[in-house]
Design an enzyme around this catalytic site. Structure first.
Site, PDB file in Angstrom:
ATOM      1  N   HIS A 292       0.709  -1.177  -0.096  1.00 29.79           N
ATOM      2  CA  HIS A 292       0.214  -0.190  -0.457  1.00 29.79           C
ATOM      3  C   HIS A 292       0.967   1.418   0.187  1.00 29.79           C
ATOM      4  CE1 HIS A 292      -4.256  -1.524   0.904  1.00 29.79           C
ATOM      5  NE2 HIS A 292      -3.191  -3.027   1.027  1.00 29.79           N
TER       6      HIS A 292
ATOM      7  N   GLU B 199      -9.467 -11.826   5.710  1.00 29.28           N
ATOM      8  CA  GLU B 199      -7.702 -10.993   6.748  1.00 29.28           C
ATOM      9  C   GLU B 199      -8.605 -11.113   7.689  1.00 29.28           C
ATOM     10  OE1 GLU B 199      -5.032  -7.364   7.174  1.00 29.28           O
ATOM     11  OE2 GLU B 199      -6.990  -7.133   5.675  1.00 29.28           O
TER      12      GLU B 199
END
Length: 373
Positions: free
Chosen positions: A16, A206
């Site tokens: 990210h 996740e």
């Protein structure tokens, strides 16, 4: 013979942009933009704050750290700088191909348009490639545009992705808190992407379990899964879910992979070779995995799923691709062959034309990993 992980070429698919800033850059940009909400004003103290805040065991708390990085990424100059430094940092870490993702909708507070955000980041990525090349590095970087799953702009970001698709932007993603925000909320965006031959990955499995993974694949058509650690909920050993004793399951998989029974979803993911973008340090921080030693990536690797190794957020996890690889070697018993496999897996799974993927696999990865074996 000790394995020198630092010198091996690496591929990262899940990194990210707003999770990889240099602490010094955060401070500089905060001063330039008048952002006064930082929790510390010294480089070391700020770096420690990010690491400690992220190391909470909660995905929600982990995501809060992005308020500050996103807060200082609101101008074209800031976005270009962060993107440029991202590329040079990855190159110095031995990364030869990277896909860096960010959410354009989060960078509009100072009046930028979505297209201006993308153009600024793209400019920084190209500058970073040139700077790395001038320093003797070799890296190619493409951007993945992310829509936030709790927001309502996914169709707009999908259209933005298609407008910029090509040499600079390679695909689309949705990210953010999973629980309560299923990927099926964004079906029109995924339909649009498919109709325009655009690649996409989806954060799934996740912080939420199998339903999130199932929807991402079977309803939305995800080509890759961001994280996917909860896939182990669909795998059993001797009639018991492997998640009840991951260390024992990992030890057994190394010698007897045929002893495991895959549920229908896990079998589908394995058979279709759907890539798993796994991020060990980040997953331990958010509570998605109990430890590096018991991270599902090792089990899934030994059961021959297409796993890849990634950083997720280099600032928050105080990590790098070299560190992630070294952790797997030192604490999970990985070998040079294992690192070769995940690097090749990642390159096979990249949102890059086939001939270009093959050139990196055959011309860069295999020669480096096979040298001296």
């Amino acid at each position: 013979m000790e394995l020198d992980v630092a010198t091996l070429p690496k591929v990262v698919l899940h990194d990210h942009l707003d999770g990889g800033l240099r602490p010094a850059t955060v401070l500089d940009l905060a001063r330039e933009q008048g952002y006064a909400a930082l929790p510390a004003t010294e480089v070391d103290a700020l770096a420690a704050w990010f690491s400690e805040a992220a190391d909470s065991g909660s995905l929600v708390r982990y995501l809060e750290t992005f308020d500050h990085t996103v807060g200082v990424m609101q101008t074209e100059e800031a976005l270009a700088r962060v993107a440029r430094e991202c590329v040079t940092d990855l190159a110095q870490d031995g990364v030869v191909y990277a896909e860096v993702r960010y959410a354009p909708e989060q960078h509009l507070r100072h009046g930028l348009t979505l297209d201006q955000v993308v153009e600024a980041v793209n400019r920084g990525l190209r500058e970073g490639e040139e700077e790395a090349s001038g320093a003797g590095g070799r890296i190619r970087v493409r951007a993945i545009l992310t829509a936030m799953r709790h927001a309502a702009r996914s169709e707009e970001i999908a259209e933005l992705t298609v407008r910029h698709l090509g040499e600079k932007v390679c695909g689309f993603d949705i990210a953010g808190a999973e629980d309560g925000f299923p990927p099926t909320r964004h079906l029109p965006a995924f339909d649009y992407l498919r109709h325009h031959n655009a690649h996409f990955t989806i954060h799934a499995g996740e912080a939420f379990g199998l339903p999130s993974i199932w929807e991402a694949i079977q309803w939305c058509g995800a080509e890759r899964l961001g994280h996917g650690v909860r896939l182990v909920d669909d795998i059993t050993l001797d009639g018991a879910p492997v998640g009840e004793d991951l260390p024992a399951a990992i030890a057994r998989a190394a010698t007897d992979p045929g002893a495991f029974e895959l549920g229908p979803l896990a079998a589908y993911v394995k058979d279709r070779r759907i890539p798993l973008e796994m991020c060990p340090s980040s997953n331990v921080q958010t509570g998605a995995a109990p430890s590096i030693e018991a991270h599902p990536v090792t089990l899934l690797k030994d059961l021959h799923f297409r796993v890849t190794l990634n950083t997720d957020n280099r600032l928050m996890s105080a990590t790098s691709m070299t560190r992630e690889a070294q952790l797997m070697v030192d604490r999970a018993g990985w070998t040079r062959s294992d690192l070769r496999r995940v690097a090749v897996n990642a390159m096979k799974s990249a949102f890059l034309p086939f001939d270009e993927r093959l050139a990196i696999i055959e011309g860069v990865l295999k020669p480096a990993y096979d040298d001296g074996r």
